[in-house]
Design a protein around this motif. Structure first.
Motif, PDB file in Angstrom:
ATOM      1  N   VAL A  31      40.255  43.073  68.606  1.00 22.53           N
ATOM      2  CA  VAL A  31      40.262  41.617  68.596  1.00 22.53           C
ATOM      3  C   VAL A  31      39.008  41.180  69.347  1.00 22.53           C
ATOM      4  O   VAL A  31      38.746  41.643  70.462  1.00 22.53           O
ATOM      5  CB  VAL A  31      41.527  41.022  69.237  1.00 22.53           C
ATOM      6  N   ILE A  32      38.249  40.294  68.713  1.00 20.19           N
ATOM      7  CA  ILE A  32      37.039  39.729  69.305  1.00 20.19           C
ATOM      8  C   ILE A  32      37.388  38.317  69.780  1.00 20.19           C
ATOM      9  O   ILE A  32      38.021  37.555  69.041  1.00 20.19           O
ATOM     10  CB  ILE A  32      35.899  39.655  68.273  1.00 20.19           C
ATOM     11  N   THR A  33      36.978  37.963  71.005  1.00 24.72           N
ATOM     12  CA  THR A  33      37.283  36.643  71.551  1.00 24.72           C
ATOM     13  C   THR A  33      36.026  35.983  72.103  1.00 24.72           C
ATOM     14  O   THR A  33      35.055  36.650  72.462  1.00 24.72           O
ATOM     15  CB  THR A  33      38.331  36.725  72.680  1.00 24.72           C
ATOM     16  N   ALA A  34      36.063  34.668  72.180  1.00 25.18           N
ATOM     17  CA  ALA A  34      35.007  33.871  72.809  1.00 25.18           C
ATOM     18  C   ALA A  34      35.636  32.538  73.186  1.00 25.18           C
ATOM     19  O   ALA A  34      36.787  32.256  72.839  1.00 25.18           O
ATOM     20  CB  ALA A  34      33.826  33.675  71.866  1.00 25.18           C
ATOM     21  N   ASP A 100      48.502  30.070  66.030  1.00 20.33           N
ATOM     22  CA  ASP A 100      48.190  29.728  67.423  1.00 20.33           C
ATOM     23  C   ASP A 100      47.951  31.049  68.142  1.00 20.33           C
ATOM     24  O   ASP A 100      48.863  31.633  68.726  1.00 20.33           O
ATOM     25  CB  ASP A 100      49.336  28.945  68.054  1.00 20.33           C
ATOM     26  N   ARG A 101      46.740  31.524  68.089  1.00 14.54           N
ATOM     27  CA  ARG A 101      46.409  32.870  68.554  1.00 14.54           C
ATOM     28  C   ARG A 101      46.546  33.050  70.061  1.00 14.54           C
ATOM     29  O   ARG A 101      46.813  34.159  70.516  1.00 14.54           O
ATOM     30  CB  ARG A 101      45.002  33.219  68.082  1.00 14.54           C
ATOM     31  N   PHE A 102      46.355  31.990  70.824  1.00 15.44           N
ATOM     32  CA  PHE A 102      46.409  32.130  72.274  1.00 15.44           C
ATOM     33  C   PHE A 102      47.675  31.525  72.882  1.00 15.44           C
ATOM     34  O   PHE A 102      47.819  31.478  74.101  1.00 15.44           O
ATOM     35  CB  PHE A 102      45.145  31.530  72.908  1.00 15.44           C
ATOM     36  N   ALA A 107      49.384  37.234  75.765  1.00 16.04           N
ATOM     37  CA  ALA A 107      49.108  37.241  77.200  1.00 16.04           C
ATOM     38  C   ALA A 107      47.607  37.440  77.400  1.00 16.04           C
ATOM     39  O   ALA A 107      47.046  38.448  76.961  1.00 16.04           O
ATOM     40  CB  ALA A 107      49.895  38.358  77.887  1.00 16.04           C
ATOM     41  N   TRP A 108      46.971  36.462  78.049  1.00 21.81           N
ATOM     42  CA  TRP A 108      45.528  36.517  78.247  1.00 21.81           C
ATOM     43  C   TRP A 108      45.141  35.691  79.466  1.00 21.81           C
ATOM     44  O   TRP A 108      45.944  34.926  79.988  1.00 21.81           O
ATOM     45  CB  TRP A 108      44.793  36.006  77.011  1.00 21.81           C
ATOM     46  N   SER A 109      43.895  35.855  79.891  1.00 23.50           N
ATOM     47  CA  SER A 109      43.347  35.052  80.979  1.00 23.50           C
ATOM     48  C   SER A 109      41.851  34.904  80.748  1.00 23.50           C
ATOM     49  O   SER A 109      41.262  35.615  79.933  1.00 23.50           O
ATOM     50  CB  SER A 109      43.627  35.707  82.334  1.00 23.50           C
ATOM     51  N   GLU A 110      41.259  33.965  81.475  1.00 24.92           N
ATOM     52  CA  GLU A 110      39.814  33.814  81.385  1.00 24.92           C
ATOM     53  C   GLU A 110      39.167  34.903  82.223  1.00 24.92           C
ATOM     54  O   GLU A 110      39.493  35.079  83.390  1.00 24.92           O
ATOM     55  CB  GLU A 110      39.373  32.442  81.871  1.00 24.92           C
ATOM     56  N   GLY A 111      38.262  35.653  81.621  1.00 23.00           N
ATOM     57  CA  GLY A 111      37.616  36.760  82.299  1.00 23.00           C
ATOM     58  C   GLY A 111      36.173  36.465  82.647  1.00 23.00           C
ATOM     59  O   GLY A 111      35.740  35.305  82.622  1.00 23.00           O
ATOM     60  N   PRO A 112      35.429  37.513  82.963  1.00 16.30           N
ATOM     61  CA  PRO A 112      34.013  37.353  83.291  1.00 16.30           C
ATOM     62  C   PRO A 112      33.265  36.626  82.177  1.00 16.30           C
ATOM     63  O   PRO A 112      33.575  36.788  81.001  1.00 16.30           O
ATOM     64  CB  PRO A 112      33.515  38.798  83.427  1.00 16.30           C
ATOM     65  N   ASP A 119      45.636  40.927  77.586  1.00 13.89           N
ATOM     66  CA  ASP A 119      46.375  41.879  78.424  1.00 13.89           C
ATOM     67  C   ASP A 119      46.826  43.087  77.612  1.00 13.89           C
ATOM     68  O   ASP A 119      47.017  43.000  76.393  1.00 13.89           O
ATOM     69  CB  ASP A 119      47.626  41.215  79.015  1.00 13.89           C
ATOM     70  N   GLU A 120      47.051  44.191  78.328  1.00  9.35           N
ATOM     71  CA  GLU A 120      47.712  45.404  77.823  1.00  9.35           C
ATOM     72  C   GLU A 120      47.030  46.041  76.619  1.00  9.35           C
ATOM     73  O   GLU A 120      47.682  46.642  75.775  1.00  9.35           O
ATOM     74  CB  GLU A 120      49.174  45.113  77.514  1.00  9.35           C
ATOM     75  N   VAL A 121      45.711  45.926  76.516  1.00 11.05           N
ATOM     76  CA  VAL A 121      44.971  46.595  75.445  1.00 11.05           C
ATOM     77  C   VAL A 121      44.540  47.976  75.922  1.00 11.05           C
ATOM     78  O   VAL A 121      44.609  48.280  77.110  1.00 11.05           O
ATOM     79  CB  VAL A 121      43.753  45.757  74.995  1.00 11.05           C
ATOM     80  N   LEU A 122      44.113  48.826  74.996  1.00 11.62           N
ATOM     81  CA  LEU A 122      43.672  50.167  75.379  1.00 11.62           C
ATOM     82  C   LEU A 122      42.344  50.137  76.122  1.00 11.62           C
ATOM     83  O   LEU A 122      42.109  50.942  77.022  1.00 11.62           O
ATOM     84  CB  LEU A 122      43.532  51.062  74.142  1.00 11.62           C
ATOM     85  N   ALA A 123      41.467  49.233  75.712  1.00  6.62           N
ATOM     86  CA  ALA A 123      40.153  49.112  76.346  1.00  6.62           C
ATOM     87  C   ALA A 123      39.610  47.726  76.042  1.00  6.62           C
ATOM     88  O   ALA A 123      40.010  47.093  75.071  1.00  6.62           O
ATOM     89  CB  ALA A 123      39.209  50.182  75.807  1.00  6.62           C
TER      90      ALA A 123
END
Length: 169
Positions: A31-34, A100-102, A107-112, A119-123
């Motif tokens: 999954v690619i996010t921005a 509604d993907r998010f 489960a997600w948060s704003e990162g760097p 959350d909980e992905v392999l990498a």
């Protein structure tokens, strides 16, 4: 000795032929996010590729008509998430137009760099976009790895024959 291919079975190149051939190609699921102006976007990609180790570069394709393209086309950074076989539903959510993907249960948060981090992905990687290349009805995005981690547990989710699958022993 190998069998000679039946040349009569060959067909002219077409979108249908390409889809038919690539249904036989098992691919990892990412999954690619921005994010832009506080609004996250993301999509499921099976086109993720490691391009270079020095510098560390990855690439992925995105449809020119994708709802995420408007943000990806201007994003300085993207998130790249390698999904585990336990995340088939998440892959489906990010693949479905109009979803509604998010929203819950994602489960997600704003990162760097403001990148939405799942959350909980392999990498996962945070990457700086270095090129966007028009490619037919898609765009090829090349991005340099800035940060990442590969400590997730589990086995990878694969896409094959038009559906999500896990590895078999």
């Amino acid at each position: 000795m190998t069998a000679t291919p039946d040349l009569a079975a060959f067909r002219l190149g077409s979108p249908e032929l390409l889809r038919s051939v690539f249904r036989r190609h098992a691919a990892g699921v990412a999954v690619i996010t921005a994010q832009r102006d506080g609004t996250p976007v993301g999509f499921t990609a099976t086109s993720l590729t490691s391009v270079s180790a020095e510098p560390p570069l990855v690439s992925f394709g995105i449809g020119a008509g994708s709802s995420s393209w408007a943000v990806i086309s201007e994003a300085d950074h993207v998130g790249v998430h390698i999904l585990g076989e336990h995340q088939e539903a998440l892959a489906g959510t990010f693949a479905r137009s109009g979803a509604d993907r998010f929203g819950a249960p994602t489960a997600w948060s704003e990162g760097p760099e403001g990148v939405p981090v799942l959350d909980e992905v392999l990498a996962r990687l945070v990457c700086r976009v270095v090129a966007r290349i028009p490619a037919g009805d898609h765009h090829l995005v090349v991005a340099e790895v800035v940060l990442g981690e590969s400590g997730g547990a589990g086995r990878p989710l694969l896409y094959h024959q038009g559906r999500f699958n896990g590895l078999r022993d």
